[in-house]
Motif scaffolding. Sequence first.
Motif, PDB file in Angstrom:
ATOM      1  N   MET A  93       0.873  -1.183   0.000  1.00  0.00           N
ATOM      2  CA  MET A  93       0.000   0.000   0.000  1.00  0.00           C
ATOM      3  C   MET A  93       0.901   1.221   0.000  1.00  0.00           C
ATOM      4  SD  MET A  93      -2.675  -1.176   2.971  1.00  0.00           S
ATOM      5  CE  MET A  93      -4.286  -0.573   2.564  1.00  0.00           C
ATOM      6  N   LYS A  94       0.856   1.979  -1.080  1.00  0.00           N
ATOM      7  CA  LYS A  94       1.694   3.186  -1.153  1.00  0.00           C
ATOM      8  C   LYS A  94       0.821   4.424  -0.934  1.00  0.00           C
ATOM      9  CE  LYS A  94       3.246   6.881  -3.519  1.00  0.00           C
ATOM     10  NZ  LYS A  94       2.731   7.846  -4.484  1.00  0.00           N
ATOM     11  N   PHE A  95       1.261   5.282  -0.027  1.00  0.00           N
ATOM     12  CA  PHE A  95       0.521   6.522   0.216  1.00  0.00           C
ATOM     13  C   PHE A  95       1.397   7.698  -0.188  1.00  0.00           C
ATOM     14  CE2 PHE A  95      -1.272   3.329   2.969  1.00  0.00           C
ATOM     15  CZ  PHE A  95      -2.634   3.506   2.760  1.00  0.00           C
ATOM     16  N   GLY A  97       2.373  11.862  -0.932  1.00  0.00           N
ATOM     17  CA  GLY A  97       2.525  13.026  -0.049  1.00  0.00           C
ATOM     18  C   GLY A  97       1.192  13.601   0.386  1.00  0.00           C
ATOM     19  N   SER A  98       0.223  13.656  -0.527  1.00  0.00           N
ATOM     20  CA  SER A  98      -1.072  14.262  -0.173  1.00  0.00           C
ATOM     21  C   SER A  98      -1.815  13.393   0.847  1.00  0.00           C
ATOM     22  CB  SER A  98      -1.917  14.447  -1.429  1.00  0.00           C
ATOM     23  OG  SER A  98      -2.034  13.201  -2.089  1.00  0.00           O
ATOM     24  N   SER A  99      -1.544  12.092   0.838  1.00  0.00           N
ATOM     25  CA  SER A  99      -2.256  11.191   1.761  1.00  0.00           C
ATOM     26  C   SER A  99      -1.688  11.246   3.176  1.00  0.00           C
ATOM     27  CB  SER A  99      -2.181   9.739   1.262  1.00  0.00           C
ATOM     28  OG  SER A  99      -2.775   9.630   0.003  1.00  0.00           O
ATOM     29  N   VAL A 320      -7.163   6.749 -11.730  1.00  0.00           N
ATOM     30  CA  VAL A 320      -6.686   7.426 -12.938  1.00  0.00           C
ATOM     31  C   VAL A 320      -7.930   7.992 -13.615  1.00  0.00           C
ATOM     32  CG1 VAL A 320      -5.536   7.146 -15.154  1.00  0.00           C
ATOM     33  CG2 VAL A 320      -4.719   5.857 -13.161  1.00  0.00           C
ATOM     34  N   LEU A 321      -7.875   9.267 -13.964  1.00  0.00           N
ATOM     35  CA  LEU A 321      -9.060   9.931 -14.511  1.00  0.00           C
ATOM     36  C   LEU A 321      -8.930  10.134 -16.017  1.00  0.00           C
ATOM     37  CD1 LEU A 321      -9.467  12.682 -11.730  1.00  0.00           C
ATOM     38  CD2 LEU A 321     -10.370  10.360 -11.747  1.00  0.00           C
ATOM     39  N   THR A 322     -10.042  10.531 -16.620  1.00  0.00           N
ATOM     40  CA  THR A 322     -10.044  10.737 -18.074  1.00  0.00           C
ATOM     41  C   THR A 322      -9.172  11.933 -18.462  1.00  0.00           C
ATOM     42  OG1 THR A 322     -12.115  11.933 -17.715  1.00  0.00           O
ATOM     43  CG2 THR A 322     -12.282   9.664 -18.556  1.00  0.00           C
ATOM     44  N   GLN A 351       0.611  13.151 -14.117  1.00  0.00           N
ATOM     45  CA  GLN A 351       1.383  13.138 -12.876  1.00  0.00           C
ATOM     46  C   GLN A 351       0.964  12.002 -11.940  1.00  0.00           C
ATOM     47  OE1 GLN A 351       0.536  16.588 -10.529  1.00  0.00           O
ATOM     48  NE2 GLN A 351       1.810  15.803  -8.854  1.00  0.00           N
ATOM     49  N   VAL A 352      -0.194  11.438 -12.199  1.00  0.00           N
ATOM     50  CA  VAL A 352      -0.769  10.477 -11.252  1.00  0.00           C
ATOM     51  C   VAL A 352       0.100   9.226 -11.044  1.00  0.00           C
ATOM     52  CG1 VAL A 352      -2.254   9.354 -12.979  1.00  0.00           C
ATOM     53  CG2 VAL A 352      -2.952   9.366 -10.588  1.00  0.00           C
ATOM     54  N   LEU A 353       0.906   8.830 -12.040  1.00  0.00           N
ATOM     55  CA  LEU A 353       1.776   7.661 -11.879  1.00  0.00           C
ATOM     56  C   LEU A 353       3.189   7.988 -12.353  1.00  0.00           C
ATOM     57  CD1 LEU A 353      -0.591   4.863 -13.259  1.00  0.00           C
ATOM     58  CD2 LEU A 353       0.170   5.096 -10.882  1.00  0.00           C
TER      59      LEU A 353
HETATM   60  N1  LIG Z   1      -5.181  11.426 -15.621  1.00  0.00           N
HETATM   61  C1  LIG Z   1      -5.063  11.758 -14.337  1.00  0.00           C
HETATM   62  N2  LIG Z   1      -5.762  11.084 -13.409  1.00  0.00           N
HETATM   63  C2  LIG Z   1      -5.659  11.379 -12.107  1.00  0.00           C
HETATM   64  N3  LIG Z   1      -4.863  12.357 -11.614  1.00  0.00           N
HETATM   65  C3  LIG Z   1      -4.140  13.058 -12.481  1.00  0.00           C
HETATM   66  C4  LIG Z   1      -4.191  12.796 -13.876  1.00  0.00           C
HETATM   67  N4  LIG Z   1      -3.334  13.646 -14.485  1.00  0.00           N
HETATM   68  C5  LIG Z   1      -2.777  14.392 -13.535  1.00  0.00           C
HETATM   69  N5  LIG Z   1      -3.241  14.063 -12.317  1.00  0.00           N
HETATM   70  C6  LIG Z   1      -2.833  14.683 -11.044  1.00  0.00           C
HETATM   71  O1  LIG Z   1      -2.127  13.753 -10.272  1.00  0.00           O
HETATM   72  C7  LIG Z   1      -2.370  14.043  -8.890  1.00  0.00           C
HETATM   73  C8  LIG Z   1      -2.080  12.805  -8.072  1.00  0.00           C
HETATM   74  O2  LIG Z   1      -0.735  12.426  -8.239  1.00  0.00           O
HETATM   75  P1  LIG Z   1       0.349  12.796  -7.136  1.00  0.00           P
HETATM   76  O3  LIG Z   1       0.228  14.246  -6.768  1.00  0.00           O
HETATM   77  O4  LIG Z   1       1.680  12.307  -7.560  1.00  0.00           O
HETATM   78  O5  LIG Z   1      -0.219  11.941  -5.959  1.00  0.00           O
HETATM   79  P2  LIG Z   1       0.502  11.499  -4.638  1.00  0.00           P
HETATM   80  O6  LIG Z   1       1.450  12.584  -4.236  1.00  0.00           O
HETATM   81  O7  LIG Z   1      -0.634  11.343  -3.704  1.00  0.00           O
HETATM   82  O8  LIG Z   1       1.171  10.209  -4.990  1.00  0.00           O
HETATM   83  C9  LIG Z   1      -3.802  14.474  -8.847  1.00  0.00           C
HETATM   84  O9  LIG Z   1      -4.049  15.349  -7.786  1.00  0.00           O
HETATM   85  C10 LIG Z   1      -4.042  15.115 -10.211  1.00  0.00           C
HETATM   86  O10 LIG Z   1      -4.027  16.512 -10.149  1.00  0.00           O
END
Ligand SMILES: Nc1ncnc2c1ncn2[C@@H]1O[C@H](COP(=O)(O)OP(=O)(O)O)[C@@H](O)[C@H]1O
Length: 557
Positions: A93-95, A97-99, A320-322, A351-353
């Motif tokens: 389970m990876k959390f 920075g925002s979590s 992951v969003l659209t 940025q999400v992954l």
């Molecule tokens: N296609 C996408 N789906 C979801 N999030 C996205 C997408 N593209 C960019 N993001 C951004 O990625 C952010 C989450 O990634 P990140 O900040 O790295 O999360 P964390 O720091 O929690 O690992 C979201 O807040 C969102 O703004």
Amino acid sequence: MVAALRLGVRAHCVGLRRESIASFALLERSRSVTGFDSSVELVGRRWVVERGKRSGLRVRCEGRAVAVTERKVETTKQRADENVSDEQLTVVMKFGGSSVASADRMKEVANLILNFPEERPVVVLSAMGKTTNNLLMAGEKAVSCGVSNVAEIAELSIIRELHNSTVDELGIDRSTIAALLDELEQLLKGIAMMKEMTLRTRDYLVSFGECMSTRIFAAYLNKIGIKARQYDAFDIGFITTDDFTNADILEATYPAVAKRLHEDWINDPAIPIVTGFLGKGWKSCAVTTLGRGGSDLTATTIGKALGLQEIQVWKDVDGVLTCDPKICPQAEPVPHLTFEEAAELAYFGAQVLHPQSMRPAREGDIPVRVKNSYNPKAPGTVITKTRDMRKAVLTSIVLKSNITMLDIVSTRMLGQFGFLAKVFSIFEDLGISVDCVATSEVSISLTLDPSKIWSRELIQQASELDHLVEELEKIAVVHLLQQRSIISLIGNVQRSSLILEKAFSVLRSNGVNVQMISQGASKVNISLVVHDSEAKQCVRALHSAFFENGNKLPYEN
Ligand SMILES: Nc1ncnc2c1ncn2[C@@H]1O[C@H](COP(=O)(O)OP(=O)(O)O)[C@@H](O)[C@H]1O
Ligand SMILES: N[C@@H](CC(=O)OP(=O)(O)O)C(=O)O
């Protein structure tokens, strides 16, 4: 099947008697194999573990004797006597920075772990909130502020205040992080004295974020009665290249990490709390980092190393969003993705992954689930090897801005092969990566990415680009086009005509001219290059056309 679950890798157990259970770990061609039973089928081969009369443990693989480098044999009874858990770690389970941005968030995350009592997780944490950015800013300021002013750097105070107030609110001792905070100030003084910050120092500097968040969280779990053990990734076998700020994980990491986490868990079960983002350079032995957002890669590496059932990455969005919700607030979660789609999406700027994070999951064939720690009930996104693509058209739209584009036209009518080879050898010599490419017989258009990965910031320096253009101009006429954006349409490229027809009609009605178009060999990505100034407007219009207002995509027929 119980044994199969307990094995760190997919395995089927054959003809076992409970009393004969043994545990073994051995190295075969640098791959670590861990098992528990007298006879198992592991990675498609039959392994037999026997107790020799004199020599202790003997292992045969498909009839051949195998050297055992680590031995540990325990009967079930001994294991019970020692109160050792038979249950293996199940998920990572990876959390992000925002979590874990505050004490309240850490409490939420602890509750979340408690809410899944059937899981025995390895937890990977990023630095709290914006700590990595604050550490970097503090380092930049230290370069020029003078040693006597280091204590006054605003970002250092913010980091100190955030971490001290968090430990206070969680009711744990400030000593948990006091030494690290002192060391951090000393390091900033060192930077101030040297008046420079090398990439190596930068990695060491940012490592304080993850080192502190994991210590705090492990101490908190222990305080509330959940046994946890903190690990610094660079101490448990995360071996990387020495490319500071953007290091690659080396193969040796998998057996080393599996061995350490597995053995500790067997001997004294406690939830491992591991620093994300960090590694140890194989030559330098210094702390390295895996590139921004690298904790996702830490998580998938652990998932593959231990052969876990699932890798969960907990974010601040419903999966992951659209589209990036910061650009399109109407963006919707995508329920399923393939590893290929997710990797492309990450590489092209979502940025999400982390861009490299899908590789270990794909290699280990371990599902990745992207979940929202602020909304755990949301189903999130599941990423697997395959999915039903029959009805899929468009999955997600990704924007990468501030891109440099080059149009390179051959001065001589060289054959395509020779020309392309020469152009790419120049990029290789200069260590510059290319994103999108479109070619003709004698010309090539391509894009460079100066922003996402730290080491590429070099490209931003005018001299670096000048050098590149100078070299290319020996064989071609070169046009340098800056402030461009790549809009990537991730989806089923088998339906590219449908996607392009709709995309171009949207762009035409918005008066936008596409400057380059490229379809990746991966068959999941079509990239369009437009000017930065019109990029966000284009993305919103495309999103609206493909996903909003009752439009039927992404499952249009
Ligand atoms: N296609 C996408 N789906 C979801 N999030 C996205 C997408 N593209 C960019 N993001 C951004 O990625 C952010 C989450 O990634 P990140 O900040 O790295 O999360 P964390 O720091 O929690 O690992 C979201 O807040 C969102 O703004
Ligand atoms: N803290 C590091 C590593 C990381 O993965 O962070 P996050 O999971 O918050 O994106 C960074 O900010 O880059």
